[in-house]
Enzyme design. Structure first.
Site, PDB file in Angstrom:
ATOM      1  N   ASN A 158      -4.045  -1.113 -12.678  1.00  0.00           N
ATOM      2  CA  ASN A 158      -3.642  -1.496 -11.326  1.00  0.00           C
ATOM      3  C   ASN A 158      -4.813  -1.815 -10.393  1.00  0.00           C
ATOM      4  O   ASN A 158      -4.686  -2.618  -9.484  1.00  0.00           O
ATOM      5  CB  ASN A 158      -2.735  -0.432 -10.705  1.00  0.00           C
ATOM      6  CG  ASN A 158      -3.355   0.949 -10.692  1.00  0.00           C
ATOM      7  OD1 ASN A 158      -4.313   1.235 -11.409  1.00  0.00           O
ATOM      8  ND2 ASN A 158      -2.801   1.845  -9.889  1.00  0.00           N
ATOM      9  N   TYR A 159      -5.945  -1.157 -10.601  1.00  0.00           N
ATOM     10  CA  TYR A 159      -7.182  -1.518  -9.900  1.00  0.00           C
ATOM     11  C   TYR A 159      -8.261  -1.668 -10.963  1.00  0.00           C
ATOM     12  O   TYR A 159      -9.187  -0.863 -11.045  1.00  0.00           O
ATOM     13  CB  TYR A 159      -7.555  -0.454  -8.859  1.00  0.00           C
ATOM     14  CG  TYR A 159      -6.629  -0.445  -7.668  1.00  0.00           C
ATOM     15  CD1 TYR A 159      -6.918  -1.192  -6.532  1.00  0.00           C
ATOM     16  CD2 TYR A 159      -5.448   0.291  -7.690  1.00  0.00           C
ATOM     17  CE1 TYR A 159      -6.055  -1.210  -5.444  1.00  0.00           C
ATOM     18  CE2 TYR A 159      -4.572   0.276  -6.610  1.00  0.00           C
ATOM     19  CZ  TYR A 159      -4.888  -0.464  -5.489  1.00  0.00           C
ATOM     20  OH  TYR A 159      -4.026  -0.488  -4.417  1.00  0.00           O
ATOM     21  N   ASP A 219      -6.937   7.286 -29.597  1.00  0.00           N
ATOM     22  CA  ASP A 219      -7.272   8.638 -30.042  1.00  0.00           C
ATOM     23  C   ASP A 219      -8.666   8.681 -30.635  1.00  0.00           C
ATOM     24  O   ASP A 219      -9.421   9.638 -30.428  1.00  0.00           O
ATOM     25  CB  ASP A 219      -6.248   9.130 -31.064  1.00  0.00           C
ATOM     26  CG  ASP A 219      -4.922   9.524 -30.420  1.00  0.00           C
ATOM     27  OD1 ASP A 219      -4.886   9.629 -29.175  1.00  0.00           O
ATOM     28  OD2 ASP A 219      -3.944   9.711 -31.151  1.00  0.00           O
ATOM     29  N   GLU A 254      -8.025  11.285 -13.108  1.00  0.00           N
ATOM     30  CA  GLU A 254      -7.167  10.866 -11.995  1.00  0.00           C
ATOM     31  C   GLU A 254      -5.835  10.439 -12.593  1.00  0.00           C
ATOM     32  O   GLU A 254      -5.763   9.419 -13.280  1.00  0.00           O
ATOM     33  CB  GLU A 254      -7.801   9.709 -11.223  1.00  0.00           C
ATOM     34  CG  GLU A 254      -6.942   9.204 -10.079  1.00  0.00           C
ATOM     35  CD  GLU A 254      -7.438   7.894  -9.502  1.00  0.00           C
ATOM     36  OE1 GLU A 254      -6.641   7.250  -8.785  1.00  0.00           O
ATOM     37  OE2 GLU A 254      -8.587   7.502  -9.760  1.00  0.00           O
ATOM     38  N   CYS A 288      -1.078   5.146  -7.820  1.00  0.00           N
ATOM     39  CA  CYS A 288      -0.848   6.592  -7.952  1.00  0.00           C
ATOM     40  C   CYS A 288      -0.669   7.235  -6.587  1.00  0.00           C
ATOM     41  O   CYS A 288       0.015   8.253  -6.461  1.00  0.00           O
ATOM     42  CB  CYS A 288      -2.003   7.248  -8.715  1.00  0.00           C
ATOM     43  SG  CYS A 288      -3.614   7.066  -7.938  1.00  0.00           S
ATOM     44  N   THR A 289      -1.253   6.651  -5.551  1.00  0.00           N
ATOM     45  CA  THR A 289      -1.147   7.203  -4.203  1.00  0.00           C
ATOM     46  C   THR A 289      -0.019   6.586  -3.381  1.00  0.00           C
ATOM     47  O   THR A 289       0.066   6.800  -2.175  1.00  0.00           O
ATOM     48  CB  THR A 289      -2.476   7.020  -3.434  1.00  0.00           C
ATOM     49  OG1 THR A 289      -2.817   5.625  -3.420  1.00  0.00           O
ATOM     50  CG2 THR A 289      -3.601   7.822  -4.067  1.00  0.00           C
ATOM     51  N   ARG A 442      -6.247   6.121  -1.375  1.00  0.00           N
ATOM     52  CA  ARG A 442      -7.393   6.617  -2.126  1.00  0.00           C
ATOM     53  C   ARG A 442      -8.658   6.670  -1.271  1.00  0.00           C
ATOM     54  O   ARG A 442      -9.477   7.559  -1.429  1.00  0.00           O
ATOM     55  CB  ARG A 442      -7.651   5.720  -3.342  1.00  0.00           C
ATOM     56  CG  ARG A 442      -8.727   6.266  -4.283  1.00  0.00           C
ATOM     57  CD  ARG A 442      -8.821   5.426  -5.549  1.00  0.00           C
ATOM     58  NE  ARG A 442      -9.756   6.015  -6.492  1.00  0.00           N
ATOM     59  CZ  ARG A 442     -11.058   5.770  -6.524  1.00  0.00           C
ATOM     60  NH1 ARG A 442     -11.583   4.930  -5.622  1.00  0.00           N
ATOM     61  NH2 ARG A 442     -11.846   6.338  -7.416  1.00  0.00           N
TER      62      ARG A 442
END
Length: 479
Positions: A158-159, A219, A254, A288-289, A442
């Site tokens: 997203n960023y 992984d 984050e 996320c924010t 953020r």
């Protein structure tokens, strides 16, 4: 439809690697137009990246700080010279409006220099603990910030540029080397970074770009013996996996959020509505924010919802190249998940009071859902899309309890004209940060940024990211 096509390559030990296989980067506008290809590396390529990064560490760390700064400034210059191209690729690839994509590039460029300033002013001299200042009899301790080694940096879609370089630059400045893995969606624009590190002639192995599907090499990236620390932004599920696999190593994670906005009877309703809509629907809620639920007292709920609808009507829906506010979601899975959340809520007597319609591919109109209660999935799950649930409560105490019942604890907002009330509520919320009379966010980047519970581990922000990937080395003079 598109006028770009970029075949990008991975970058390992100063050389570009095409990969035996490639992944198509597809435009989010229609889900089918191929805008470029990304190298899909194998496990043997990952091994080479870590080995080379480990070998380069002793060379890079032993350069003078001024030499490392010089190389990073050279990188930054090449980077900003292609800001329009980077913004264009980002817009096609993840659906962020061109205006916001360009802003992300420019903000990141500024952050590079702000990070350098903080590094020069706060990290080059040791902390001194001695007899004259701290009354330590017969001893003076000099405590230095030392690099830890090879840092694995993983960025989200997203960023993609900002959250990549917010990890890479601090790690490099303090003397670490980096293996960087971007999210599969976002890899095209992130792969461009390798070109600028190459142009700046960094020591081979100092920066490595490893691309490929997380399901195939994800992984394996976490299992290498040379990993000294990890900086990650992404889902809580993957963050927990990283923590389980990298025991006893510095971590900055984050992760997800379910940020609540609490609106009290003392709030400026017009301000609250404006900030809530901005916080909920910026980049179609893919942050996320983002404000992901509103907790409002019954006395003012009707008025607030009315104002939120009025503010929502001002937003433009459409193409990111038209700088629309609401654009197609970055994946079809996310699109379907958001529709499922809306359906679940309406099946449980919640009411869609605005939006909820779809058009084209992955384009969900921003949606306000009123009368959401604790039985609705959208009250607890992170949509990562343009959905805003309204939860009506009897008291502020009830609002605080619902906010804190979430497994997440990233950020929150409180809207009230009574500052003491705001500070009291903020002190009771179980989050990393609370904004009073503003939407969760953020930045500014100099601020510490963190989440608790399933929202994260460790602290980001310019100063804290520099500190996170160092260890303290003490030298004690005994007099």
């Amino acid at each position: 439809m598109n006028d770009i096509f970029y075949k990008t390559e991975a970058y390992v030990n100063g050389k570009f690697l095409p990969g035996k296989k490639t992944i198509n980067a597809v435009s989010v506008m229609d889900g089918k137009t191929v805008i470029g290809t990304i190298a899909a590396l194998e496990k043997s390529d990952v091994d080479l990246a870590y080995k080379g990064s480990n070998l380069a560490f002793n060379y890079w760390r032993n350069l003078t700080s001024s030499m490392r700064i010089k190389k990073i400034k050279e990188f930054a210059q090449y980077f900003i010279e292609e800001k329009e191209l980077l913004a264009k690729i980002m817009t096609y690839e993840i659906g962020k409006s061109y205006k916001e994509s360009l802003k992300e590039i420019e903000r990141t460029y500024d952050n590079i220099f702000e990070t350098i300033e903080v590094y020069e002013s706060e990290f080059l001299k040791p902390q001194v603990i001695g007899e004259d200042i701290h009354k330590v009899a017969g001893k003076t301790g000099y405590f230095y910030n030392e690099p830890i080694g090879v840092v694995l940096a993983i960025a989200p879609f997203n960023y993609p540029i900002n959250l990549a370089l917010a990890k890479i630059i601090p790690a490099l400045l303090v003397g670490n080397t980096v293996v960087f893995k971007p999210a599969t969606v976002g890899s095209l624009v992130c792969s461009m970074l390798a070109k600028y590190f190459d142009k700046a002639k960094f020591i081979p192995g100092v920066f490595n770009l490893v691309t490929g599907k997380g399901s195939e090499i994800g992984d394996y990236l976490l299992e290498n013996k040379y990993i000294a620390g990890v900086m990650f932004t992404g889902s809580s599920e993957i963050g927990i996996k990283i923590a389980q696999k990298t025991i006893m190593k510095p971590l900055v994670l984050e992760l997800g959020g379910k940020d609540a906005a609490i609106v009290t009877n003392n709030a400026d309703i017009d301000l609250a509505a404006k900030e809530i809509v901005k916080g909920a629907f910026g980049f179609s809620g893919q942050r996320c924010t983002a404000i992901k639920r509103v907790l409002v007292t019954n006395e003012i709920a009707n008025l607030l919802v009315e104002k939120i609808i009025a503010e929502s009507e001002k937003l433009k829906v459409g193409s990111p190249f038209d700088n629309a506010d609401i654009t197609p979601l970055a994946s079809h899975d996310a699109f379907e998940f958001n529709l499922e959340l809306i359906k679940d809520a309406t099946n449980k007597n919640a009411v869609v009071v605005y939006g909820g319609t779809v058009e084209g591919y992955n384009l969900l109109h921003h949606t306000v859902i009123d009368y959401v209660d604790s039985s609705c999935k959208v009250a607890w799950e992170e949509p990562f899309g343009p959905i805003l649930p309204i939860i009506r409560v009897s008291t502020v105490g009830e609002a605080i309890a619902i906010a804190n019942a979430s497994k997440y604890g990233l950020q929150g907002s409180v809207f009230t004209n009574d500052l003491e009330e705001g500070k009291k509520i903020a002190s009771l919320l179980e989050t990393g940060t609370v904004n009073i009379n503003r939407s969760s966010a953020r930045g500014p980047d100099i601020f510490p940024f963190l989440g608790i519970k399933s929202s994260g581990f460790g602290v980001q922000g310019i100063r804290d990211s520099l500190k996170a990937m160092t260890r303290i080395k003490g030298v004690v003079e005994n007099i």
